[in-house]
Write a protein that holds these residues in place. Structure first.
Motif, mmCIF file in Angstrom:
data_model
loop_
_atom_site.group_PDB
_atom_site.id
_atom_site.type_symbol
_atom_site.label_atom_id
_atom_site.label_comp_id
_atom_site.label_asym_id
_atom_site.label_seq_id
_atom_site.Cartn_x
_atom_site.Cartn_y
_atom_site.Cartn_z
ATOM 1 N N LYS A 295 17.588 2.231 34.236
ATOM 2 C CA LYS A 295 18.851 2.375 33.496
ATOM 3 C C LYS A 295 19.698 3.518 34.045
ATOM 4 C CE LYS A 295 17.731 0.142 29.178
ATOM 5 N NZ LYS A 295 18.035 0.113 27.772
ATOM 6 N N GLU B 287 33.332 3.809 27.987
ATOM 7 C CA GLU B 287 32.161 2.921 27.966
ATOM 8 C C GLU B 287 30.994 3.541 28.722
ATOM 9 O OE1 GLU B 287 33.209 -0.958 29.417
ATOM 10 O OE2 GLU B 287 34.842 -1.173 27.970
ATOM 11 N N LYS C 218 29.467 6.248 26.672
ATOM 12 C CA LYS C 218 28.668 5.656 25.593
ATOM 13 C C LYS C 218 27.319 5.174 26.130
ATOM 14 C CE LYS C 218 28.717 2.377 21.865
ATOM 15 N NZ LYS C 218 29.001 1.024 21.510
ATOM 16 N N LYS C 219 27.348 4.538 27.295
ATOM 17 C CA LYS C 219 26.094 4.077 27.904
ATOM 18 C C LYS C 219 25.169 5.255 28.201
ATOM 19 C CE LYS C 219 27.663 -0.197 30.085
ATOM 20 N NZ LYS C 219 27.865 -0.914 31.354
ATOM 21 N N GLU C 220 25.760 6.333 28.695
ATOM 22 C CA GLU C 220 24.961 7.525 28.992
ATOM 23 C C GLU C 220 24.321 8.075 27.716
ATOM 24 O OE1 GLU C 220 25.452 11.874 31.191
ATOM 25 O OE2 GLU C 220 27.201 10.955 30.228
ATOM 26 N N ASP D 279 23.636 6.404 25.012
ATOM 27 C CA ASP D 279 22.599 5.456 24.582
ATOM 28 C C ASP D 279 21.310 5.659 25.371
ATOM 29 O OD1 ASP D 279 24.312 4.369 22.719
ATOM 30 O OD2 ASP D 279 24.858 2.629 23.960
ATOM 31 N N LEU E 58 23.301 3.136 35.742
ATOM 32 C CA LEU E 58 24.436 3.923 35.254
ATOM 33 C C LEU E 58 25.082 4.710 36.400
ATOM 34 C CD1 LEU E 58 26.142 4.863 32.837
ATOM 35 C CD2 LEU E 58 24.513 6.742 32.546
#
Length: 169
Positions: free
Chosen positions: A87, A64, A67-69, A71, A91
């Motif tokens: 953001k 997850e 994936k955030k990175e 995005d 993160l």
């Protein structure tokens, strides 16, 4: 004649001392008892399964975060600098929390294994004390410190049977 009596007297004393000098010695493979005992197998399997479950959760969390990175990287040109920094900082905080959680999880399971091993060693010491008293064994040595010995001196299997009978928790 006097010298002959002294030599006989010294010889008799020497033989008496030799007959009393024989002490029973045995050796034991403690690692085998801990790892192959019923209690040890059950305990370590239980801990390993719990660790694997936690590890799966950590892997999912890590995916997850990746994936955030990704995005954030995709939105890099779209977002303003302030939003991007917010953001990225969020993160980074999540990554630090994740690393701390992984570290504490590893420490927790290592501590659990250590506690169970110490519990087994404590019980094994009690069993060995009783066994050595009953069998007049003067010295018990751990197998890994022996270079060569007669296999008849190995009491591992006997003690393993006793350990399996006495340690059931």
């Amino acid at each position: 004649m006097y010298k002959f009596i002294i030599i006989i007297f010294i010889s008799i004393i020497s033989f008496i001392n030799l007959s009393h000098a024989e002490e029973k010695i045995a050796f034991i493979d403690i690692d085998k008892i801990i790892n192959e005992s019923e209690f040890g197998k059950k305990t370590y399997d239980k801990i390993d399964k719990a660790y694997e479950n936690e590890k799966k959760k950590l892997v999912n969390t890590e995916k997850e975060l990746i994936k955030k990175e990704q995005d954030i990287l995709k939105q890099k040109n779209i977002l303003s600098e302030d939003e991007l920094k917010k953001k990225v900082n969020a993160l980074k905080k999540e990554v630090n929390d994740f690393q701390n959680k992984r570290k504490s999880t590893n420490e927790k399971f290592n501590k659990m294994k250590l506690e169970k091993t110490n519990y087994m060693i404590k019980n094994l010491n009690e069993i060995l004390s009783k066994y050595s008293d009953e069998n007049n064994i003067s010295l018990v040595i751990q197998k890994k410190y022996i270079v060569i010995a007669k296999s008849g001196l190995d009491i591992t299997e006997k003690v393993l049977d006793i350990f399996n009978k006495e340690v059931k928790k």
